[in-house]
Design an enzyme around this catalytic site. Sequence first.
Site, PDB file in Angstrom:
ATOM      1  N   GLY A  26     -19.305   3.187 -13.844  1.00 10.39           N
ATOM      2  CA  GLY A  26     -18.891   4.125 -12.781  1.00 10.39           C
ATOM      3  C   GLY A  26     -19.778   3.969 -11.562  1.00 10.39           C
ATOM      4  N   THR A  28     -19.283   2.796  -8.695  1.00  5.53           N
ATOM      5  CA  THR A  28     -18.733   3.027  -7.352  1.00  5.53           C
ATOM      6  C   THR A  28     -18.341   4.497  -7.175  1.00  5.53           C
ATOM      7  OG1 THR A  28     -16.568   2.389  -8.200  1.00  5.53           O
ATOM      8  CG2 THR A  28     -17.854   0.677  -7.084  1.00  5.53           C
ATOM      9  N   ALA A  32     -22.692   8.561  -8.942  1.00  3.61           N
ATOM     10  CA  ALA A  32     -23.668   7.494  -8.707  1.00  3.61           C
ATOM     11  C   ALA A  32     -24.156   7.553  -7.267  1.00  3.61           C
ATOM     12  CB  ALA A  32     -23.021   6.139  -9.008  1.00  3.61           C
ATOM     13  N   ARG A  60     -14.516  -1.081 -11.904  1.00  2.22           N
ATOM     14  CA  ARG A  60     -13.338  -1.949 -11.818  1.00  2.22           C
ATOM     15  C   ARG A  60     -13.281  -2.705 -10.490  1.00  2.22           C
ATOM     16  NH1 ARG A  60      -8.145   1.416 -13.172  1.00  2.22           N
ATOM     17  NH2 ARG A  60      -9.412   2.737 -11.867  1.00  2.22           N
ATOM     18  N   ASP A 194     -27.121  18.183 -19.059  1.00  7.61           N
ATOM     19  CA  ASP A 194     -26.681  19.420 -18.430  1.00  7.61           C
ATOM     20  C   ASP A 194     -27.645  19.555 -17.249  1.00  7.61           C
ATOM     21  OD1 ASP A 194     -26.751  22.179 -17.600  1.00  7.61           O
ATOM     22  OD2 ASP A 194     -25.507  22.589 -19.354  1.00  7.61           O
ATOM     23  N   HIS A 195     -27.164  19.300 -16.057  1.00  3.79           N
ATOM     24  CA  HIS A 195     -28.131  19.138 -14.956  1.00  3.79           C
ATOM     25  C   HIS A 195     -28.900  20.430 -14.661  1.00  3.79           C
ATOM     26  CE1 HIS A 195     -24.980  20.778 -12.297  1.00  3.79           C
ATOM     27  NE2 HIS A 195     -25.931  21.019 -11.423  1.00  3.79           N
ATOM     28  N   HIS A 257     -23.778  25.279 -18.456  1.00  2.00           N
ATOM     29  CA  HIS A 257     -24.917  25.750 -17.654  1.00  2.00           C
ATOM     30  C   HIS A 257     -25.302  27.199 -17.947  1.00  2.00           C
ATOM     31  CE1 HIS A 257     -23.945  22.092 -15.705  1.00  2.00           C
ATOM     32  NE2 HIS A 257     -23.083  22.548 -14.832  1.00  2.00           N
TER      33      HIS A 257
HETATM   34  C1  BG6 Z   1     -21.154  21.282 -12.062  1.00  2.75           C
HETATM   35  C2  BG6 Z   1     -19.775  21.833 -11.978  1.00  2.75           C
HETATM   36  O1  BG6 Z   1     -21.505  21.040 -13.394  1.00  2.75           O
HETATM   37  O2  BG6 Z   1     -22.065  22.221 -11.505  1.00  2.75           O
HETATM   38  C3  BG6 Z   1     -19.412  22.114 -10.539  1.00  2.75           C
HETATM   39  O3  BG6 Z   1     -18.856  20.904 -12.526  1.00  2.75           O
HETATM   40  C4  BG6 Z   1     -20.440  23.006  -9.906  1.00  2.75           C
HETATM   41  O4  BG6 Z   1     -18.120  22.711 -10.452  1.00  2.75           O
HETATM   42  C5  BG6 Z   1     -21.847  22.486 -10.137  1.00  2.75           C
HETATM   43  O5  BG6 Z   1     -20.161  23.050  -8.508  1.00  2.75           O
HETATM   44  C6  BG6 Z   1     -22.881  23.485  -9.675  1.00  2.75           C
HETATM   45  O6  BG6 Z   1     -24.139  22.902  -9.696  1.00  2.75           O
HETATM   46  P1  BG6 Z   1     -25.304  23.409  -8.755  1.00  2.75           P
HETATM   47  O7  BG6 Z   1     -26.466  22.565  -9.142  1.00  2.75           O
HETATM   48  O8  BG6 Z   1     -24.839  23.169  -7.334  1.00  2.75           O
HETATM   49  O9  BG6 Z   1     -25.488  24.863  -9.022  1.00  2.75           O
END
Ligand code: BG6
Length: 525
Positions: A26, A28, A32, A60, A194-195, A257
């Site tokens: 992924g 492109t 990323a 691709r 999970d960011h 989250h």
């Molecule tokens: C993502 C969701 O995981 O988190 C998005 O898919 C959302 O819809 C985003 O906008 C929110 O992240 P943050 O870091 O901006 O609070």
Amino acid sequence: MNAEIEAISVDEENGQVAPYVFVLFGATGDLAKRKLYPALYNLWLGGLMPSAFKIIGTARRQMNDETFRAHVRESIESFSRRELDESRWKSFVDQFHYVVVNAGNPEDYRDLHDKVNELEQQENLPGNRMFYLAMAPDFFGTVALNIKGGGLTDTPGWKRLIIEKPFGTDFDSAQKLNGQLRQVFEEEEIYRIDHYLGKEMVQNIEVIRFANSMFEPVWNNRSIANVQITSSETVGVEERAGYYDHSGALRDMIQNHMLQMVMMVAMEPPSRLKTEAIRDEKVKVLRSLRRYTEDEVQHQVVRGQYIAGSLGNEALPAYRDEHGVAKGSMTETFIAARLFVDNFRWSGVPFYVRTGKRLARKSTEIVIQFREMPKHLYFNRNGELGPNLLVIRVNPVEGMYVQLNVKRPGTEGGVLPVAMEFCHSEDDMPEAYERLLYDASRGDSTFFTRWDEVSLAWKFVDPLANAFRDNSLPLHEYKAGSFGPEASHQLLRDDGFRWWPVYGEETMSVEEVLEHTVGQPIVQR
Ligand code: BG6
């Protein structure tokens, strides 16, 4: 070193991350471009990449190393938190290579394998391989199996897989996907991002709780009246309606989250500072999380969808009029819910969570509301005595404050709430993806989601999703640019509480706030 306080072990060589090849599927895509290249660049600038590494982008689209490097440059110029350093740029970008890979074509993986081998030999790398799937989750299973089929997992070094949510769309699909991944990678080799777990203040919750003796004794149902976790966004669905209209706020934000933040607040102290010990405690929270039956959902959950409104001077369309959203869509863009963690520490304490798109402020905050003092005390002569609050600010400001009551100067019995505040937003903070990529490269999966967390989160979410599907609770409307439907406020009022204002909300006038909270149930089809 005392084994009990031994820190998380990571595989570093002489204090540096061991050399590895990073294979990005992924290459492109949006993720990323916006997050991963800038994160890699900033790690490199900070001396946190290994002494030798290679990054192979795949997708691709037809590209060669040169056009790929130009693409990476563009990404850094637009999205990096630190400016591109022209004098050092070449030694960074020369590590990037490109191979055309069609995810479903096993042949392409053999070419990819050849390229990885060639670079490893050329650079004398030990065979450590990180595979990052920055692509639609429908491909995760296929790509993993093809990675194996192409021989890429036969290596003398370590192999790791990084994937992003959504991890399935319900428990069954998540389990199926996990089964596919496990044919190729061991659980310890799978890094599920999970960011939110990469955010400074989310990671800080553990430290605030367990490194301060003033909090732990009051961190329970004897002292805490409720916990409020808000993640509000001003953006709508942008270009992602195709995904979002099927996922909604429940799968997009709550399943991952929001529940992660609940776990961080509610977990017991881990027996040792070790990855699995920490994750064990988090999982126990999900085990104690009260599961609602489909019938109970309507009493504990409020769902909403935005109608046309405005933010500042900008007129905003209704969700149903957004490009790519199905006509008459019943997808929720807002959720507020009352959760309970049924264990000794938290019994009876509501955890309120809310999240939504097109709200008045972008803010992620955790509020711990302490129990109130007896109201008959003379301090409360004018009804001014409010509760103590501990507020952890995750975004856009990163910091925390404690709200205390002090004597209102010049009065006899007057009380004034004051905030003791700490904030480190001014610092040049690393982005969540930097922390997470760095952790994965060191083999530290503490801030990644383990399979049992994913599966238990789905088990909690599935009955909610079913109730939504069956319309067994109303879909409330709220104006774009508001703080969500009135029903979300009522949810707390029913318990004698209120949502505390999030960052930026305090500066709005009462009229503005009121104007912004009207909303009716959307008539169900
Ligand atoms: C993502 C969701 O995981 O988190 C998005 O898919 C959302 O819809 C985003 O906008 C929110 O992240 P943050 O870091 O901006 O609070």
